[in-house]
Enzyme design. Sequence first.
Site, PDB file in Angstrom:
ATOM      1  N   PHE A 106      21.060   3.229   6.604  1.00  0.00           N
ATOM      2  CA  PHE A 106      20.577   2.656   7.864  1.00  0.00           C
ATOM      3  C   PHE A 106      21.304   1.345   8.205  1.00  0.00           C
ATOM      4  CE2 PHE A 106      16.809  -0.138   9.242  1.00  0.00           C
ATOM      5  CZ  PHE A 106      17.166  -0.076  10.580  1.00  0.00           C
ATOM      6  N   TYR A 144      11.245  -2.330  -8.189  1.00  0.00           N
ATOM      7  CA  TYR A 144      12.172  -2.642  -7.090  1.00  0.00           C
ATOM      8  C   TYR A 144      12.300  -4.155  -6.920  1.00  0.00           C
ATOM      9  CZ  TYR A 144      13.834  -3.007  -2.219  1.00  0.00           C
ATOM     10  OH  TYR A 144      14.537  -3.319  -1.075  1.00  0.00           O
ATOM     11  N   VAL A 158       8.278   2.673   7.255  1.00  0.00           N
ATOM     12  CA  VAL A 158       7.110   3.175   7.994  1.00  0.00           C
ATOM     13  C   VAL A 158       7.402   3.399   9.490  1.00  0.00           C
ATOM     14  CG1 VAL A 158       6.049   0.886   8.393  1.00  0.00           C
ATOM     15  CG2 VAL A 158       4.616   2.930   8.253  1.00  0.00           C
ATOM     16  N   PHE A 165      -1.604   4.469   4.456  1.00  0.00           N
ATOM     17  CA  PHE A 165      -2.063   4.111   3.115  1.00  0.00           C
ATOM     18  C   PHE A 165      -2.835   2.799   3.173  1.00  0.00           C
ATOM     19  CE2 PHE A 165       1.975   6.498   2.371  1.00  0.00           C
ATOM     20  CZ  PHE A 165       1.382   7.655   1.888  1.00  0.00           C
ATOM     21  N   ARG A 197       3.348  -6.775   8.397  1.00  0.00           N
ATOM     22  CA  ARG A 197       4.751  -6.949   8.022  1.00  0.00           C
ATOM     23  C   ARG A 197       5.499  -7.694   9.119  1.00  0.00           C
ATOM     24  NH1 ARG A 197       2.879  -5.275   4.008  1.00  0.00           N
ATOM     25  NH2 ARG A 197       3.617  -3.694   2.549  1.00  0.00           N
ATOM     26  N   ARG A 218      -1.200   2.070  -1.495  1.00  0.00           N
ATOM     27  CA  ARG A 218      -0.171   2.316  -2.509  1.00  0.00           C
ATOM     28  C   ARG A 218      -0.221   1.243  -3.599  1.00  0.00           C
ATOM     29  NH1 ARG A 218       5.206   3.643   1.152  1.00  0.00           N
ATOM     30  NH2 ARG A 218       5.108   5.904   0.968  1.00  0.00           N
TER      31      ARG A 218
END
Length: 317
Positions: A12, A145, A189, A211, A218, A277
Site C-alpha cells: 500500500f 509486532y 480497518v 471487534f 485511531r 482483539r
Amino acid sequence: MGKYLITGGAGFIGSTLANYVSKQNEVIIIDDLSMGKLENLSLGETTVFIEGSVTDQTLLEKVLSENEFDYIFHLAAVASVADSVKRPLETHEVNFESVLMLLELTRKYQGNLKRLVFSSSAAVYGDEPTLPKKEESVIRPLTPYAVDKFAAEQYVLNYNHLYGIPTSAVRFFNVYGPNQNPESPYSGVISILIDRYKKLLSGENVNFTLFGDGSQSRDFVFIDDVIQALLLVANEVSAIGTQFNVGTGKSIALNKLINTIDKELDLKLPIDYGNERIGDIKDSVADISRLKELNYKPQNGIQDGVKKYLISKGLCT
Ligand code: NAD
Ligand code: UD1
C-alpha cells in the site's frame, strides 16, 4: 535523478511512494507479493521489480553490493498487529531480522547513501493512557509486532549514532487510502470497511465484524499526507538520527467513522460485534509537532480522505 530502493514497494504505502518517485528517479523494488500487488504499480522504464523476500540474505547482498542508492525506504513488513500475535516467530524474521540485516549490508556497501528511512509504528506506544503521543512518550509495546518495530527502530537510529549512517524512522499512525489491500482478515480497518460498502452497493449480502464496542479510536492519516511526510523526513538533514510521528493530530472512534461513511453513501452497514482483539490499543492519537518543524502540513481530515478513497473506488462522486 536519484536511485531508490523501496522494500515492500508493491504494498500500500510502498507502491504509492514508488509510483510517485519513479516519475523522476530510478527505483528498485523488492517485494514477496504476500500482501502487495503488481497492479498497484505503474512501472516506468527506470523501475525494476524484484520478487523476493527481505529475509533472503543472498538476494539483499546482491542488490546492495551491485547498486549505489541515494535513498532506501524499508517498508516491507507483516503489517498486521493481530497476525504477529498469531505468528510471532515468522513475523519477527520479517519485522526485525530483515532490518538488522539491511543495516549491516548498508554499512558494508552504501557509503554514499543520503538516507535510510524505516517504517516504525504508533503501536510502540501501546496502551499507556496519556494522549496525544509524543515521540518521547512512554513506550509500552503490547504485541510481537510492536516489540519488533520498537527494537528495529532503535537499531536504525543507533546505526546513525554508532556508524554515521544517515537514518531516520517514522512512526506511522493508521494510514489509509487507495492501493490498500482489503483481502486479508488482518487488513487495515478502513480498507475492509470500504470493501464491504462496495459489496453492499452491488447488492451482495455482507457483514462487517467490529471487534469490541466500536468506541476505540485511531488517528487515521490519508496516504497523500504520508507521502509528503516520507519525502520531508528523507530530505531534511535535521531529520537524521531521529524518529517522527506521522498522523494528523486528530482521532475518531470506529463507531463514528462508520456513521460518517453510512451518511456519505446513504446506507446502513450491517455490523456483527466480535470480541475485542487481544493486544488491541484503545485510543491512539499523534502529537505531530516534531514533523511540523520540518514543514509538514497534513491536507486531509478524515472526511476529506475517506471521500477521496470512496471516489477512487467509484462509490461516490
Ligand atoms: P502492506 O502490507 O500493504 O505493505 C507491506 C509490503 O511488504 C507488502 O507489499 C508485502 O507483500 C511486503 N512484504 C511482506 N513480507 C515481505 C518479505 N518477507 N519480503 C518482501 N516483501 C514483504 O502494508 P503497508 O500499510 O503499506 O505498510 C508499509 C509499512 O508501514 C510496514 O512496515 C508497516 O508495518 C508500516 N506501518 C503501516 C501502517 C498502516 O497503517 N498502514 C501503520 C504503521 C506502520
Ligand atoms: C494499524 C496497522 C499497523 C500499524 C498501526 C499503527 C494495518 C493492518 N495495521 O494497526 O500496521 O502499525 O495501525 O497505529 O495496517 N477492526 C475491526 N474489524 C476489522 C478490522 C479491524 O473492528 O475487520 C478494529 C481493530 O480491532 C482495531 C481497529 O479496528 O481496534 C483498527 O485495526 P487495524 O486497522 O487492524 O489497525 P491497528 O491494529 O490499529
